[in-house]
Design a protein around this motif. Structure first.
Motif, PDB file in Angstrom:
ATOM      1  N   PRO A 177       0.878  -1.261  -0.327  1.00 29.95           N
ATOM      2  CA  PRO A 177      -0.145  -0.124  -0.168  1.00 29.95           C
ATOM      3  C   PRO A 177       0.804   1.433   0.185  1.00 29.95           C
ATOM      4  CG  PRO A 177      -0.640  -1.669   1.769  1.00 29.95           C
ATOM      5  CD  PRO A 177       0.119  -2.163   1.248  1.00 29.95           C
ATOM      6  N   GLU A 178       1.856   1.075   0.711  1.00 31.50           N
ATOM      7  CA  GLU A 178       2.907   2.268   0.871  1.00 31.50           C
ATOM      8  C   GLU A 178       3.772   2.583  -0.987  1.00 31.50           C
ATOM      9  OE1 GLU A 178       6.417   1.486   2.330  1.00 31.50           O
ATOM     10  OE2 GLU A 178       7.222   4.151   2.368  1.00 31.50           O
ATOM     11  N   LEU A 179       3.965   1.717  -1.253  1.00 33.50           N
ATOM     12  CA  LEU A 179       4.496   1.910  -2.404  1.00 33.50           C
ATOM     13  C   LEU A 179       3.403   2.274  -3.630  1.00 33.50           C
ATOM     14  CD1 LEU A 179       6.649   1.869  -4.604  1.00 33.50           C
ATOM     15  CD2 LEU A 179       6.174  -0.540  -5.338  1.00 33.50           C
ATOM     16  N   THR A 180       1.915   1.793  -3.540  1.00 35.76           N
ATOM     17  CA  THR A 180       1.414   2.145  -4.571  1.00 35.76           C
ATOM     18  C   THR A 180       0.702   3.497  -3.879  1.00 35.76           C
ATOM     19  OG1 THR A 180       0.209   0.067  -4.543  1.00 35.76           O
ATOM     20  CG2 THR A 180      -1.981   1.718  -5.301  1.00 35.76           C
ATOM     21  N   ALA A 181       0.720   4.004  -2.488  1.00 32.42           N
ATOM     22  CA  ALA A 181       0.128   5.320  -2.457  1.00 32.42           C
ATOM     23  C   ALA A 181       1.585   6.280  -3.119  1.00 32.42           C
ATOM     24  CB  ALA A 181       0.071   6.044  -1.422  1.00 32.42           C
ATOM     25  N   ARG A 182       2.426   6.262  -3.127  1.00 34.67           N
ATOM     26  CA  ARG A 182       3.487   6.857  -4.110  1.00 34.67           C
ATOM     27  C   ARG A 182       4.010   6.512  -5.499  1.00 34.67           C
ATOM     28  NH1 ARG A 182       8.098   7.615  -0.157  1.00 34.67           N
ATOM     29  NH2 ARG A 182       7.649   7.446   1.810  1.00 34.67           N
ATOM     30  N   ILE A 183       3.072   5.623  -5.998  1.00 42.64           N
ATOM     31  CA  ILE A 183       3.033   5.855  -7.824  1.00 42.64           C
ATOM     32  C   ILE A 183       1.700   6.627  -7.746  1.00 42.64           C
ATOM     33  CG2 ILE A 183       2.005   3.884  -9.123  1.00 42.64           C
ATOM     34  CD1 ILE A 183       3.607   1.918  -7.830  1.00 42.64           C
ATOM     35  N   ARG A 184       0.905   7.113  -6.852  1.00 39.65           N
ATOM     36  CA  ARG A 184      -0.329   7.530  -7.248  1.00 39.65           C
ATOM     37  C   ARG A 184       0.296   9.514  -7.446  1.00 39.65           C
ATOM     38  NH1 ARG A 184      -3.863   5.166  -3.924  1.00 39.65           N
ATOM     39  NH2 ARG A 184      -4.784   3.006  -5.271  1.00 39.65           N
ATOM     40  N   ALA A 185       0.659   9.276  -6.229  1.00 35.06           N
ATOM     41  CA  ALA A 185       1.140  10.574  -5.798  1.00 35.06           C
ATOM     42  C   ALA A 185       2.396  11.115  -7.117  1.00 35.06           C
ATOM     43  CB  ALA A 185       1.825  10.784  -4.481  1.00 35.06           C
ATOM     44  N   ALA A 186       3.148  10.385  -7.626  1.00 35.57           N
ATOM     45  CA  ALA A 186       4.153  10.791  -8.301  1.00 35.57           C
ATOM     46  C   ALA A 186       3.406  10.940  -9.720  1.00 35.57           C
ATOM     47  CB  ALA A 186       5.577   9.883  -8.796  1.00 35.57           C
ATOM     48  N   LEU A 187       2.166   9.657  -9.852  1.00 35.39           N
ATOM     49  CA  LEU A 187       1.200  10.071 -11.401  1.00 35.39           C
ATOM     50  C   LEU A 187       0.899  11.509 -11.180  1.00 35.39           C
ATOM     51  CD1 LEU A 187       0.521   5.866 -11.937  1.00 35.39           C
ATOM     52  CD2 LEU A 187       1.551   7.615 -13.306  1.00 35.39           C
ATOM     53  N   ARG A 188       0.033  11.620  -9.952  1.00 37.20           N
ATOM     54  CA  ARG A 188      -0.173  13.011 -10.230  1.00 37.20           C
ATOM     55  C   ARG A 188       0.347  14.073 -10.154  1.00 37.20           C
ATOM     56  NH1 ARG A 188      -3.276  10.874  -5.605  1.00 37.20           N
ATOM     57  NH2 ARG A 188      -2.028  11.604  -4.182  1.00 37.20           N
ATOM     58  N   ARG A 189       1.289  14.391 -10.155  1.00 41.73           N
ATOM     59  CA  ARG A 189       2.981  15.194 -10.386  1.00 41.73           C
ATOM     60  C   ARG A 189       2.915  15.148 -11.949  1.00 41.73           C
ATOM     61  NH1 ARG A 189       4.370  13.723  -5.214  1.00 41.73           N
ATOM     62  NH2 ARG A 189       6.348  12.688  -6.022  1.00 41.73           N
ATOM     63  N   LEU A 190       2.506  14.169 -12.725  1.00 46.07           N
ATOM     64  CA  LEU A 190       2.958  14.005 -13.606  1.00 46.07           C
ATOM     65  C   LEU A 190       2.670  15.368 -14.625  1.00 46.07           C
ATOM     66  CD1 LEU A 190       3.299  10.531 -15.834  1.00 46.07           C
ATOM     67  CD2 LEU A 190       5.294  12.612 -15.347  1.00 46.07           C
ATOM     68  N   PRO A 191       3.238  16.387 -15.410  1.00 39.33           N
ATOM     69  CA  PRO A 191       2.003  17.385 -16.242  1.00 39.33           C
ATOM     70  C   PRO A 191       1.862  16.644 -16.898  1.00 39.33           C
ATOM     71  CG  PRO A 191       4.556  16.883 -17.038  1.00 39.33           C
ATOM     72  CD  PRO A 191       4.561  16.555 -15.767  1.00 39.33           C
ATOM     73  N   ARG A 192       0.677  17.289 -17.466  1.00 39.16           N
ATOM     74  CA  ARG A 192      -0.355  16.869 -18.907  1.00 39.16           C
ATOM     75  C   ARG A 192      -0.227  16.892 -19.935  1.00 39.16           C
ATOM     76  NH1 ARG A 192      -3.757  18.948 -15.049  1.00 39.16           N
ATOM     77  NH2 ARG A 192      -3.916  20.816 -15.100  1.00 39.16           N
TER      78      ARG A 192
END
Ligand code: CA
Length: 222
Positions: free
Chosen positions: A106-121
């Protein structure tokens, strides 16, 4: 769904992460090998890479720096020991985040979601300067309606200048960004590539409109 590349030489962990992220709905590609990871990243253009720091051959930090130079993908490093964290942070690898082993899924999944949210559109990956247009993701360059073909280094050089539009960038900075900190060639390499770039993006390379020389300092895109 976002595509995730995992480079992890512990096969058991690679398989575990692959299954977990597939269950979470991600498209997952994986390898236990750094060189193959680089090839997969270039061919598959993942949205996010999970890189183990300690890999035989091409290690995670080196791979991370190469990927950062070439793309905007999110990068999360997996580090095994506390001692490695200092290196990960200190070396300015360009990673977006890191996770220390052992970690929970779950920790890794949370980090992945956060990193993807920061990706520029995607739209933010198209940079413009006058009639010059650079698509960082598709790696295509247009002057007005005309597409111009650039070599890999010419594109990287133009991309760095466009990301810093209006700022004067020194040769040293451009070398470090495009050729890497370990480049031991001649600073005039930059001048040569600038000349080639001008021949492609300027209507009259002797009277550049886009790519300006600032004497004694460096280059600037306007
Ligand atoms: Ca490892």
């Amino acid at each position: 769904m976002p595509k995730v590349l995992i480079v992890e030489d512990e096969k058991v962990l690679l398989d575990l992460l692959t299954r977990h992220l597939q269950n979470e709905g991600y498209t997952v590609i994986g390898t236990t090998n750094g060189e193959e990871g680089l090839e997969l990243a270039r061919n598959e253009q993942p949205d996010l890479c999970i890189l183990d720091v300690m890999l035989p051959g091409l290690d995670g930090l080196s791979l991370c720096r190469i990927l950062r130079r070439e793309s905007n993908m999110a990068i999360i490093l997996l580090t095994a020991r506390a001692g490695e964290i200092d290196r990960v942070i200190g070396l300015d690898s360009g990673a977006d985040d890191y996770v220390v082993k052992p970690f929970s899924l779950p920790e890794l999944t949370a980090r992945i979601r956060a990193a993807l949210r920061r990706l520029p559109r995607r739209s933010e990956n198209i940079l413009r300067a006058g009639d010059l247009q650079v698509d960082l993701l598709a790696r295509r360059v247009f002057v007005g309606d005309r597409e111009v073909r650039l070599s890999h280094k010419e594109f990287e050089l133009l991309a760095v200048l466009m990301r810093n539009k209006g700022a004067v960038l020194s040769r040293e900075f451009l070398i470090s960004q495009v050729w890497g900190y370990d480049f031991d060639g001649d600073m005039r390499t930059v001048d040569v590539h600038i000349r080639w770039l001008r021949e492609k993006i300027e209507r009259d390379p002797s009277k550049p409109v886009h790519l300006q020389t600032v004497r004694g300092v460096g280059y600037r895109i306007d």
